[in-house]
Write an enzyme that holds these catalytic residues in place. Structure first.
Site, mmCIF file in Angstrom:
data_model
loop_
_atom_site.group_PDB
_atom_site.id
_atom_site.type_symbol
_atom_site.label_atom_id
_atom_site.label_comp_id
_atom_site.label_asym_id
_atom_site.label_seq_id
_atom_site.Cartn_x
_atom_site.Cartn_y
_atom_site.Cartn_z
ATOM 1 N N TYR A 1 0.829 -1.210 0.000
ATOM 2 C CA TYR A 1 0.000 0.000 0.000
ATOM 3 C C TYR A 1 0.870 1.270 0.000
ATOM 4 O O TYR A 1 0.492 2.280 -0.597
ATOM 5 C CB TYR A 1 -1.000 -0.004 1.161
ATOM 6 N N ASN B 1 -12.534 3.848 -5.783
ATOM 7 C CA ASN B 1 -11.089 4.096 -5.864
ATOM 8 C C ASN B 1 -10.541 4.639 -4.556
ATOM 9 O O ASN B 1 -11.214 5.381 -3.846
ATOM 10 C CB ASN B 1 -10.784 5.074 -7.004
ATOM 11 N N VAL B 2 -9.281 4.301 -4.295
ATOM 12 C CA VAL B 2 -8.632 4.757 -3.057
ATOM 13 C C VAL B 2 -7.494 5.724 -3.393
ATOM 14 O O VAL B 2 -6.630 5.982 -2.567
ATOM 15 C CB VAL B 2 -8.114 3.557 -2.232
ATOM 16 N N HIS C 1 -14.570 2.283 -0.704
ATOM 17 C CA HIS C 1 -13.546 1.302 -0.328
ATOM 18 C C HIS C 1 -12.402 1.919 0.479
ATOM 19 O O HIS C 1 -11.333 1.325 0.589
ATOM 20 C CB HIS C 1 -13.010 0.593 -1.583
ATOM 21 N N CYS D 1 -6.451 2.169 13.387
ATOM 22 C CA CYS D 1 -6.209 1.066 14.327
ATOM 23 C C CYS D 1 -7.275 -0.011 14.121
ATOM 24 O O CYS D 1 -8.469 0.303 14.084
ATOM 25 C CB CYS D 1 -6.249 1.581 15.768
ATOM 26 N N GLY E 1 -15.920 3.341 -15.697
ATOM 27 C CA GLY E 1 -14.657 2.637 -15.462
ATOM 28 C C GLY E 1 -14.691 1.598 -14.371
ATOM 29 O O GLY E 1 -13.718 1.432 -13.648
ATOM 30 N N ASN F 1 -17.476 3.293 -20.585
ATOM 31 C CA ASN F 1 -16.471 2.233 -20.484
ATOM 32 C C ASN F 1 -16.058 1.878 -21.913
ATOM 33 O O ASN F 1 -16.916 1.795 -22.785
ATOM 34 C CB ASN F 1 -17.089 0.994 -19.785
ATOM 35 N N GLU G 1 -15.192 -0.943 -22.822
ATOM 36 C CA GLU G 1 -15.594 -2.329 -23.058
ATOM 37 C C GLU G 1 -16.937 -2.632 -22.401
ATOM 38 O O GLU G 1 -17.334 -1.952 -21.457
ATOM 39 C CB GLU G 1 -14.550 -3.285 -22.463
HETATM 40 P P1 OAD Z 1 -11.739 -3.488 -12.574
HETATM 41 O O1 OAD Z 1 -10.301 -3.714 -12.885
HETATM 42 O O2 OAD Z 1 -12.538 -4.663 -12.150
HETATM 43 O O3 OAD Z 1 -12.471 -2.836 -13.838
HETATM 44 C C1 OAD Z 1 -11.920 -1.738 -14.512
HETATM 45 C C2 OAD Z 1 -12.885 -1.297 -15.617
HETATM 46 O O4 OAD Z 1 -12.353 -0.105 -16.194
HETATM 47 C C3 OAD Z 1 -13.060 -2.310 -16.754
HETATM 48 O O5 OAD Z 1 -14.451 -2.485 -17.010
HETATM 49 C C4 OAD Z 1 -12.376 -1.631 -17.947
HETATM 50 O O6 OAD Z 1 -12.992 -1.939 -19.204
HETATM 51 C C5 OAD Z 1 -12.563 -0.163 -17.608
HETATM 52 N N1 OAD Z 1 -11.590 0.758 -18.223
HETATM 53 C C6 OAD Z 1 -10.325 0.518 -18.622
HETATM 54 N N2 OAD Z 1 -9.744 1.631 -19.108
HETATM 55 C C7 OAD Z 1 -10.679 2.620 -19.010
HETATM 56 C C8 OAD Z 1 -10.693 4.008 -19.339
HETATM 57 N N3 OAD Z 1 -9.629 4.636 -19.851
HETATM 58 N N4 OAD Z 1 -11.828 4.719 -19.102
HETATM 59 C C9 OAD Z 1 -12.932 4.107 -18.582
HETATM 60 N N5 OAD Z 1 -12.969 2.795 -18.242
HETATM 61 C C10 OAD Z 1 -11.859 2.056 -18.443
HETATM 62 O O7 OAD Z 1 -11.780 -2.329 -11.474
HETATM 63 P P2 OAD Z 1 -12.955 -1.895 -10.493
HETATM 64 O O8 OAD Z 1 -14.288 -2.115 -11.120
HETATM 65 O O9 OAD Z 1 -12.616 -0.554 -9.992
HETATM 66 O O10 OAD Z 1 -11.483 -3.268 -4.430
HETATM 67 O O11 OAD Z 1 -12.771 -2.943 -9.315
HETATM 68 C C11 OAD Z 1 -13.629 -2.856 -8.203
HETATM 69 C C12 OAD Z 1 -12.881 -3.203 -6.942
HETATM 70 O O12 OAD Z 1 -12.198 -4.446 -7.117
HETATM 71 C C13 OAD Z 1 -11.794 -2.220 -6.539
HETATM 72 O O13 OAD Z 1 -12.275 -1.127 -5.808
HETATM 73 C C14 OAD Z 1 -10.890 -3.055 -5.724
HETATM 74 C C15 OAD Z 1 -10.858 -4.316 -6.544
HETATM 75 O O14 OAD Z 1 -10.540 -5.469 -5.887
HETATM 76 C C16 OAD Z 1 -10.697 -3.389 -3.331
HETATM 77 O O15 OAD Z 1 -9.484 -3.366 -3.377
HETATM 78 C C17 OAD Z 1 -11.466 -3.527 -2.076
#
Ligand code: OAD
Length: 248
Positions: free
Chosen positions: A69, A104-105, A121, A129, A188, A214, A216
């Site tokens: 982290y 997002n963090v 998240h 703590c 995204g 998105n 995709e």
């Molecule tokens: P993912 O990696 O699951 O999904 C990312 C998404 O972003 C995909 O659908 C891509 O197609 C899209 N993408 C890629 N490039 C892009 C761009 N330039 N503009 C717009 N979209 C784009 O990530 P998250 O959905 O954020 O949790 O994942 C959710 C959670 O899973 C996160 O918060 C994290 C992870 O495990 C924790 O760590 C608790």
């Protein structure tokens, strides 16, 4: 500029909306140089979730978790908000009731000027703590020799890990925001992590218009009234534009 199908009707809906809620995921920060979690180059392709993002992993090896982290926080600090983050901050300034729920963090929405941000998240601006909840600011790498807190607990990143619940007040605020929104936009996110994804798929109001941004198709796409296929930094500035331009 590439044409994006659906942009004109999506923009019209947004212009008429008095209440808007946006759900973002790691894809919005790709054009700031940050990786996503899944997909090619995703963090969970090369890192083990259960070692790094679970309470069990932290109990087993807190140093490994903090090192990971700390590295991520340093990368976030070097990144800059992109045109997608800035467009959402601009949208907030014109919509009376605006909520941004992010998974997002990386703090990039706050750095872009967004104000009503629900960090579902957690974030990496503080350590917490694991016993009493006391917090301390994170301004550089966490000093591992100070990991033990006076109460007997240990300082951990202020992140919601797998197997943990979302902070109740944040989650209630997110549910209320999507329930009253005229328009909900997902940007995204793959839509595979719960409960965040349910904000878009199940908790939206019955009259709510849903837009996805998105490049995709995602798990959210079947639930969207309009999918705008394109990247956050290319589509969002055009989506929040108030003047009719070349995009119609
Ligand atoms: P993912 O990696 O699951 O999904 C990312 C998404 O972003 C995909 O659908 C891509 O197609 C899209 N993408 C890629 N490039 C892009 C761009 N330039 N503009 C717009 N979209 C784009 O990530 P998250 O959905 O954020 O949790 O994942 C959710 C959670 O899973 C996160 O918060 C994290 C992870 O495990 C924790 O760590 C608790």
């Amino acid at each position: 500029m590439d044409a994006v199908d659906g942009l004109a009707p999506a923009r019209a809906r947004l212009l008429a909306a008095g209440s808007v809620c946006v759900l973002t995921g790691s894809g919005i920060s790709v054009e700031s140089g940050l990786p996503t979690f899944r997909g090619a180059g995703g963090l969970w392709r090369t890192h083990r979730v259960e070692e790094l993002a679970s309470p069990e992993g932290f109990a087993r090896d807190p140093r490994l978790v903090w090192t990971w982290y700390d590295e991520r926080r340093a990368v976030h600090d070097r990144a800059k908000p992109n045109a997608g983050h800035l467009a959402l901050a601009k949208l907030e300034r014109r919509v009376a009731d605006f909520t941004l729920a992010t998974q997002n963090v990386d703090s990039l929405h706050l750095r872009a000027g967004s104000q009503n941000v629900l960090e579902l998240h957690g974030h990496l601006r503080e350590a917490r703590c694991d016993r009493c909840g006391a917090r301390r600011p994170l301004e550089g790498p966490f000093p591992l020799d100070e990991i033990e807190h006076a109460c007997g607990g240990r300082f951990r990143p202020d992140i919601v890990w797998f197997g943990e619940g979302l902070p109740a007040a944040l989650w209630s605020a997110a549910i209320e925001a999507v329930a009253r929104a005229d328009v909900v936009i997902a940007v995204g996110t793959s839509g595979v992590v719960q409960p965040a994804a349910s904000l878009f798929t199940h908790l939206v109001g019955s009259q709510t218009f849903t837009i996805e941004v998105n490049p995709e198709t995602s798990a959210l796409s079947p639930h969207a009234d309009i999918v705008l296929y394109g990247t956050a930094a290319s589509v969002l500035p055009r989506l929040v534009e108030t003047e009719r331009g070349k995009d119609g």
